[in-house]
Scaffold this active site. Structure first.
Site, short mmCIF file in Angstrom:
data_model
loop_
_atom_site.label_atom_id
_atom_site.label_comp_id
_atom_site.label_asym_id
_atom_site.label_seq_id
_atom_site.Cartn_x
_atom_site.Cartn_y
_atom_site.Cartn_z
N TRP A 148 0.67 -1.18 -0.01
CA TRP A 148 0.19 -0.09 -0.18
C TRP A 148 0.77 1.21 -0.01
CZ3 TRP A 148 -4.36 -0.32 -2.22
CH2 TRP A 148 -5.12 -1.55 -2.23
N ASP B 17 -1.94 6.76 6.02
CA ASP B 17 -2.80 5.77 5.48
C ASP B 17 -3.35 4.77 6.66
OD1 ASP B 17 -4.47 3.95 4.53
OD2 ASP B 17 -3.09 3.57 2.74
N LYS C 7 -12.94 -1.47 6.72
CA LYS C 7 -12.45 -2.45 7.57
C LYS C 7 -12.82 -2.32 8.96
CE LYS C 7 -8.83 -2.18 4.14
NZ LYS C 7 -9.05 -3.13 3.50
N1 PMP Z 1 -4.73 1.66 1.95
C1 PMP Z 1 -4.53 0.32 2.51
C2 PMP Z 1 -3.83 0.20 3.48
C3 PMP Z 1 -5.36 -0.52 2.24
O1 PMP Z 1 -5.79 -1.77 2.85
C4 PMP Z 1 -6.34 -0.30 1.06
C5 PMP Z 1 -7.44 -1.50 0.87
N2 PMP Z 1 -7.27 -2.73 1.16
C6 PMP Z 1 -6.40 0.75 0.23
C7 PMP Z 1 -5.42 1.57 0.93
C8 PMP Z 1 -7.25 0.96 -0.69
O2 PMP Z 1 -8.59 1.24 -0.42
P1 PMP Z 1 -9.78 1.46 -1.62
O3 PMP Z 1 -9.86 0.15 -2.22
O4 PMP Z 1 -10.91 1.57 -0.78
O5 PMP Z 1 -9.23 2.62 -2.33
#
Ligand code: PMP
Length: 359
Positions: A102, A172, A196
């Site tokens: 991420w 994040d 989550k």
């Molecule tokens: N950052 C993290 C730490 C994530 O776990 C996720 C999704 N699993 C995201 C960003 C992306 O999120 P989204 O699919 O809602 O854009």
């Protein structure tokens, strides 16, 4: 009806009380005569839902008054681009810590808007560690320092807030917001997708210090502009009203559980239980250095990959779902967010021990 234990990384399990309440209120919310889904976002009923949503989140996280709280769309992924577009404030560089999949995505998208300085990376350890903050190379000309507080795929979590040496700290927190106590005033900006720890997908929370916003290029669409959204209480356009309502129910559930401090203690207990099961076995292994193991996402591999299919099939037969690891790392992953009860983790640990015995 028989509900399973759902270990999905997101969208993920919601508290049963929340689902029951949503069911009970589906046709009519309080004495409004209508479903939340049917309400005007500017009407008197939805205004109550929106106000309670923000005030409950502010109370749970002790958010200081000089921070704006936004509820946006586009997921955390959109924020990877919105952040540099909104808070570079005329600067040309931003520092990022790379601790996994991420962080890498955040870095990749930020590169469209600025020079990204990767101040530290744990790539050489296959993202099983967090680089020692003493060795981070920060650029004082940077607009901010970004890190991912919990890597959902690699199962790596910061246990402390890193020192940013004067740079606005951006995090994040998609996969660990509201799971542990942290001091909002140490941050310039915090963002997290809801799916989550906060509710269904479709809502992204942004908590931003008000002095960082307002200097934005004209080309940035107003709906992606934090200052514009803040001025309009995140209602510059029609928000995802039903999702806001569901996030609101989850926050009220969390308050009833005793808030973040109480849930943190339960999260510690659940994670300890699962890591102990893994560490005591000779079949399962978690590759992450113990000091940075995630309390939310627990990846593990089986010593014999040929057993993966049987593990997943037998787990499902025992009511334990969504344990397959992310396709990029393989193996298994159990996501044990706030809504996963301790009984669910116990059921998983018992199953794992039994599977090891029989195989
Ligand atoms: N950052 C993290 C730490 C994530 O776990 C996720 C999704 N699993 C995201 C960003 C992306 O999120 P989204 O699919 O809602 O854009």
């Amino acid at each position: 009806m028989s509900r399973v234990y759902n270990f999905s990384a997101g969208p993920s399990a919601l508290p049963e009380q929340v689902l029951h309440q949503a069911q009970a209120e589906l046709m009519e919310w309080r004495d409004s005569g209508m479903s939340v889904m049917e309400m005007s976002h500017r009407g008197k009923f939805f205004s109550i839902i929106a106000e309670e949503l923000e005030s409950d989140l502010r109370a749970l996280l002790s958010i200081p008054d000089n921070y704006k709280v936004l509820f946006m769309q586009g997921g955390a992924t959109a924020q990877f681009s919105f952040i540099p577009q909104n808070i570079l404030r005329g600067k040309t560089k931003a520092c990022y810590i790379n601790t996994g999949a991420w962080s890498e995505k955040a870095i990749q998208d930020a590169q469209n808007y600025c020079e990204v300085v990767v101040s530290a990376s744990s790539e050489t350890s296959n993202f099983t560690t967090i680089p020692d903050p003493a060795g981070w190379v920060l650029d004082e000309q940077a607009a901010y320092l970004h890190y991912t507080s919990n890597e959902t795929i690699h199962g790596v979590e910061f246990s402390d807030i890193p020192e940013s040496h004067g740079l606005p700290l951006v995090s994040d927190m998609s996969s660990n917001i509201l799971s542990r106590k942290f001091d909002v005033s140490r941050y310039g900006l915090i963002y997290a997708g809801a799916q989550k720890n906060m509710g269904p997908s479709g809502v992204t929370v942004v908590i931003v210090r008000d002095d960082l916003i307002g200097v934005v290029d004209k080309q940035v669409p107003p709906v992606f502009n934090y200052a514009e959204q803040a001025k309009n209480h995140s209602m510059l356009n029609t928000p995802a009203t039903y999702n806001w309502y569901l996030v609101g129910l989850v926050l009220k559930w969390l308050i009833k559980q005793g808030g973040v401090e109480a849930i943190e203690q339960r999260n510690i207990a659940k994670a300890d239980l699962l890591y102990q099961t893994i560490d005591q076995s000779s079949l399962y292994r978690n590759p992450v250095e113990s000091s940075c193991r995630s309390r939310m996402n627990v990846p593990f591999i089986l010593a014999d990959q040929n057993l993966d299919k049987a593990f997943l099939a037998e787990a499902e037969a025992n009511g334990l779902f969504e344990l397959k690891g992310h396709r990029s790392v393989g193996g298994m992953r159990a996501s044990i967010y706030n809504a996963m009860p301790e009984e669910g983790v116990r059921a998983l640990c018992d199953f794992m021990a039994e599977f090891e015995r029989t195989h």
